[in-house]
Motif scaffolding. Structure first.
Motif, short mmCIF file in Angstrom:
data_model
loop_
_atom_site.label_atom_id
_atom_site.label_comp_id
_atom_site.label_asym_id
_atom_site.label_seq_id
_atom_site.Cartn_x
_atom_site.Cartn_y
_atom_site.Cartn_z
N UNK A 89 10.32 78.76 65.22
CA UNK A 89 11.54 78.10 65.68
C UNK A 89 12.72 78.27 64.71
N UNK A 90 12.51 79.09 63.67
CA UNK A 90 13.53 79.37 62.65
C UNK A 90 14.19 78.09 62.14
N UNK A 91 13.34 77.18 61.70
CA UNK A 91 13.82 75.92 61.12
C UNK A 91 13.12 75.74 59.77
N UNK A 92 13.41 76.66 58.86
CA UNK A 92 12.63 76.76 57.62
C UNK A 92 12.69 75.51 56.75
N UNK A 93 13.73 74.72 56.87
CA UNK A 93 13.86 73.54 56.02
C UNK A 93 13.43 72.24 56.72
N UNK A 94 12.86 72.35 57.91
CA UNK A 94 12.47 71.16 58.65
C UNK A 94 11.35 70.40 57.93
N UNK A 95 11.47 69.09 57.85
CA UNK A 95 10.43 68.26 57.26
C UNK A 95 9.30 68.06 58.27
N UNK A 96 8.18 67.52 57.78
CA UNK A 96 7.07 67.22 58.68
C UNK A 96 7.49 66.20 59.74
N UNK A 97 8.25 65.21 59.33
CA UNK A 97 8.69 64.19 60.29
C UNK A 97 9.61 64.80 61.36
N UNK A 98 10.44 65.73 60.96
CA UNK A 98 11.32 66.39 61.92
C UNK A 98 10.52 67.25 62.90
N UNK A 99 9.48 67.90 62.39
CA UNK A 99 8.62 68.70 63.28
C UNK A 99 7.83 67.79 64.21
N UNK A 100 7.36 66.66 63.69
CA UNK A 100 6.64 65.71 64.55
C UNK A 100 7.56 65.20 65.66
N UNK A 101 8.82 64.95 65.34
CA UNK A 101 9.77 64.50 66.36
C UNK A 101 9.99 65.60 67.41
N UNK A 102 10.06 66.84 66.93
CA UNK A 102 10.21 67.98 67.84
C UNK A 102 9.00 68.09 68.78
N UNK A 103 7.83 67.81 68.24
CA UNK A 103 6.59 67.92 69.01
C UNK A 103 6.47 66.88 70.12
N UNK A 104 7.30 65.87 70.09
CA UNK A 104 7.29 64.87 71.16
C UNK A 104 7.50 65.52 72.52
N UNK A 105 8.24 66.61 72.54
CA UNK A 105 8.51 67.32 73.80
C UNK A 105 7.23 67.90 74.42
N UNK A 106 6.18 68.05 73.61
CA UNK A 106 4.94 68.66 74.10
C UNK A 106 3.90 67.62 74.54
N UNK A 107 4.22 66.33 74.36
CA UNK A 107 3.30 65.31 74.85
C UNK A 107 3.12 65.45 76.36
N UNK A 108 1.93 65.16 76.90
CA UNK A 108 0.70 64.69 76.25
C UNK A 108 -0.26 65.84 75.90
N UNK A 109 0.31 67.00 75.59
CA UNK A 109 -0.52 68.19 75.34
C UNK A 109 -0.21 68.82 73.99
N UNK A 110 -0.01 67.97 72.98
CA UNK A 110 0.35 68.50 71.67
C UNK A 110 -0.78 69.31 71.03
N UNK A 111 -2.03 68.98 71.34
CA UNK A 111 -3.15 69.79 70.82
C UNK A 111 -3.04 71.23 71.28
#
Length: 213
Positions: free
Chosen positions: A173-195
């Motif tokens: 996603x070319x977001x080299x400086x993203x923190x883990x919390x920022x990535x976790x927030x981004x992953x909300x879009x993939x619920x309920x299939x984040x695995x």
């Protein structure tokens, strides 16, 4: 009302879920186009598997596998009783660090004394499994996440403690400086299939790095 089973996937539904995520996320679609579907990684719900996951903590997959192979050469089938019969020196010869020797013994003891039942564990909700496993020394959230994802195929885990997964998301996603919390927030879009999304990003990482798994 019948008890609701925890959400999980099988091989057929996994591919359908990959396709569903690809329609939602162009980066996931690009990974699937370039590398194909990820493997439906699967492990047995066994003591050996949990020992293997413990061995994988903070080391390469190859190093963990080498230690597991050495242990199996030493004792054959990996059981709590057999592991508890090994001395510190014998476990060290199987490439167990002092810390992982302690963790492996804690798990083996919990199973031997009836504190933990892997058979019963499989049918519990994710949060109850996490609670039961993290009571054991050396088992943290990353280990539980891998167990839930690869053993039980629960659908909605996203382990921010996994360095390869975090780096893969940053790269794709070319977001080299993203923190883990920022990535976790981004992953909300993939619920309920984040695995499933995590499997796709792991797949991209493995292919890009040419890692044998």
């Amino acid at each position: 009302m019948p008890e609701r089973r925890p959400a999980s996937f099988d091989e057929t539904s996994f591919y359908l879920l990959c396709d569903h995520l690809a329609k939602q996320d162009a980066h996931i679609a690009a990974i699937l186009k370039e590398y194909g579907y990820p493997p439906v990684w699967s492990r047995k719900a066994s003591f050996e598997t949990l020992i293997h996951i413990i061995l994988e903590q903070q080391v390469s997959l190859a190093s963990a596998k080498a230690a597991l192979v050495k242990l199996k050469e030493k004792i054959g089938t990996v059981t709590p009783k057999k592991l508890l019969g090994l001395s510190d020196a014998e476990l060290k010869a199987c490439y167990f660090s002092r810390q992982k020797t302690s963790y492996a013994r804690a798990l083996a003891t919990a199973i031997e004394n009836g504190e933990l039942s892997l058979k019963k564990l499989q049918h519990l909700p994710d949060d109850e499994i996490r609670e039961a496993l993290t009571k054991i020394k050396g088992i943290g959230n990353w280990t539980v996440d891998v167990f839930l994802m690869m053993v039980l195929h629960r659908t909605d885990l996203f382990p921010t403690g996994d360095i390869a997964l975090m780096n893969s998301v940053r790269h794709v996603k070319t977001i080299s400086n993203a923190t883990r919390d920022e990535i976790l927030a981004l992953a909300e879009a993939w619920r309920p299939n984040r695995t499933v999304a995590a499997f796709v990003f792991w797949h991209a990482y493995i292919k890009r790095k040419n890692i044998n798994y």
